[in-house]
Design an enzyme around this catalytic site. Sequence first.
Site, short mmCIF file in Angstrom:
data_model
loop_
_atom_site.label_atom_id
_atom_site.label_comp_id
_atom_site.label_asym_id
_atom_site.label_seq_id
_atom_site.Cartn_x
_atom_site.Cartn_y
_atom_site.Cartn_z
N TYR A 187 0.86 -1.20 0.00
CA TYR A 187 0.00 0.00 0.00
C TYR A 187 0.89 1.23 0.00
O TYR A 187 1.85 1.30 0.78
CB TYR A 187 -0.89 -0.01 1.24
CG TYR A 187 -1.77 1.22 1.42
CD1 TYR A 187 -1.56 2.07 2.51
CD2 TYR A 187 -2.79 1.53 0.53
CE1 TYR A 187 -2.35 3.19 2.69
CE2 TYR A 187 -3.60 2.64 0.72
CZ TYR A 187 -3.36 3.48 1.81
OH TYR A 187 -4.15 4.59 1.99
N ASP A 210 9.30 2.62 -0.83
CA ASP A 210 8.29 3.23 0.05
C ASP A 210 8.64 2.83 1.48
O ASP A 210 8.31 1.73 1.93
CB ASP A 210 6.88 2.77 -0.32
CG ASP A 210 5.84 3.43 0.58
OD1 ASP A 210 4.65 3.42 0.22
OD2 ASP A 210 6.22 3.95 1.64
N LYS A 258 5.25 8.86 8.84
CA LYS A 258 5.13 8.28 10.17
C LYS A 258 6.22 8.76 11.14
O LYS A 258 6.13 9.86 11.68
CB LYS A 258 5.07 6.75 10.06
CG LYS A 258 3.82 6.28 9.25
CD LYS A 258 3.74 4.79 9.17
CE LYS A 258 2.71 4.35 8.16
NZ LYS A 258 1.32 4.42 8.67
P1 KE4 Z 1 -0.59 8.15 4.86
O1 KE4 Z 1 -1.18 8.88 3.67
O2 KE4 Z 1 -1.63 7.30 5.58
O3 KE4 Z 1 0.18 9.06 5.79
O4 KE4 Z 1 0.52 7.13 4.29
C1 KE4 Z 1 0.15 6.22 3.29
C2 KE4 Z 1 1.11 5.04 3.34
C3 KE4 Z 1 2.09 4.96 2.37
N1 KE4 Z 1 2.99 3.94 2.38
C4 KE4 Z 1 2.94 2.98 3.34
C5 KE4 Z 1 3.94 1.87 3.30
C6 KE4 Z 1 1.96 3.03 4.36
O5 KE4 Z 1 1.91 2.05 5.29
C7 KE4 Z 1 1.02 4.09 4.37
C8 KE4 Z 1 -0.08 4.19 5.40
N2 KE4 Z 1 -0.12 3.12 6.34
C9 KE4 Z 1 -1.43 2.86 6.91
C10 KE4 Z 1 -1.33 1.60 7.78
N3 KE4 Z 1 -1.23 0.44 7.01
C11 KE4 Z 1 -1.93 4.03 7.70
C12 KE4 Z 1 -3.14 3.74 8.54
C13 KE4 Z 1 -4.39 4.29 7.91
O6 KE4 Z 1 -4.59 4.13 6.68
O7 KE4 Z 1 -5.20 4.85 8.68
#
Ligand code: KE4
Length: 447
Positions: A157, A252, A285
């Site tokens: 993701y 990523d 994060k």
């Molecule tokens: P954000 O847009 O949520 O800050 O980041 C997207 C993203 C991009 N790349 C990786 C590897 C990620 O894990 C994420 C977001 N992670 C999720 C948890 N699997 C955030 C939790 C959520 O969606 O509320």
Amino acid sequence: MSTEKQGSEGLFQPRPIKSAQLFERAARVIPGGVNSPVRAFRAVGGTPRFITRAQGATLWDADGNRYIDYIGSWGPMILGHGHPAVIDAVTKAAHEGLSFGAPTEREIELAEEIVKLVPSMQQVRLVSSGTEAAMSALRLARGVTGRSKFVKFEGCYHGHADALLVKAGSGLATFGHPTSAGVPPEAAQHTVVLEYNNLAQLEEAFALHGRELACVIIEPIAGNMNFVRASVPFMQRLRELCTANGALLVFDEVMTGFRVALGGAQSLYAQAIPDFAPDMSVFGKVIGGGMPLAAFGGSRAVMEQLAPLGPVYQAGTLSGNPVATACGLATLREIQQPGFFDALATRTRELVVGLLDAARGVGVPMCGDSEGGMFGFFFTRSFDDPLPQNYRAVMNTDKERFNRFFHAMLERGVYFAPALYEAGFVSAAHTAVDVCRTVESARDVLA
Ligand code: KE4
């Protein structure tokens, strides 16, 4: 008498009455009652806990229950909640001004810290979310190469930009299909989706599309499949194929960056593969320490293709926000303390080994893995099942048992991620007692 329920000492948590009431009220004005879907507990069922405050490794919910927190806001809270150096930095920055829409020295300090810790990057652009960072990195790769196609992997993701919300097509020659309504097919038509760790598919995809690929974007340790490592041979071949075909390798590291090691996952692959480095990296994060801050970076030659210097446009009102950069900088400074990652990795490993021992002790097949402060575990169908190497294998693990385990542990005051496909996180604030309570609760639950 304290209103705090010491659930992690084995007392069952009372039903989440206040959280249920808040969830019902939230759903009237917020779609699904949450501002990000995974928080709604739809993968595990039940009532999401509405959190009122947190400190160290502990969360408290609206019913006064306390939990050992293994989500840590999905990764950012590597120091634990309310670290004094971070709170002081944020408080001071807030008093100086919440946002200026103008450059600040602290953005330079944070960018200097990031490129110091990630030698594959000479420059970095700060943004406000991982989605924005990954989306921008993809646009930049396309702008730099003049190519539209790119490769991602099933189970990874990269945020919710249209081109990245795509699942595998019927074959490698066909392109992906949107995983979300509202993503037009033409937005997915340039996305090739491969199976993670599948060398044969990788070779075939490059044979078919190699010279047309702008980039390959990958989670080097896939935390959106719980915890799946890209094998070293796979990663080495991926690097070779990208180089041979003029495609950029984009790491990523939103989840793994400054979490699995001080230099991120790329520093681990660089130990195993001579001269290994991605061409671009995406972070989030931890670098925000809990505030909205993410980043993407690479060589000067690539990054200077970005506006205002180059033709690739990217912008953001709150990019490099002075309060968020103060939070991120304080966090990055703390994790550089001598021995920080050794201690974090040891604590995390203690947790995983303890859980697996507890499961084995009661005859429950379970496997798991960890790196630095990130971990994952799976309930397998048999003790012989190996660690999952791809999305299909992850989804073949015992989801029903995971969901039962999640709720039973929640009732005992242990808060794991509410979905089989999510990773877990340990912070510097987690103690040996937290781990011991967690393992003892798991032994109770699994028996
Ligand atoms: P954000 O847009 O949520 O800050 O980041 C997207 C993203 C991009 N790349 C990786 C590897 C990620 O894990 C994420 C977001 N992670 C999720 C948890 N699997 C955030 C939790 C959520 O969606 O509320």
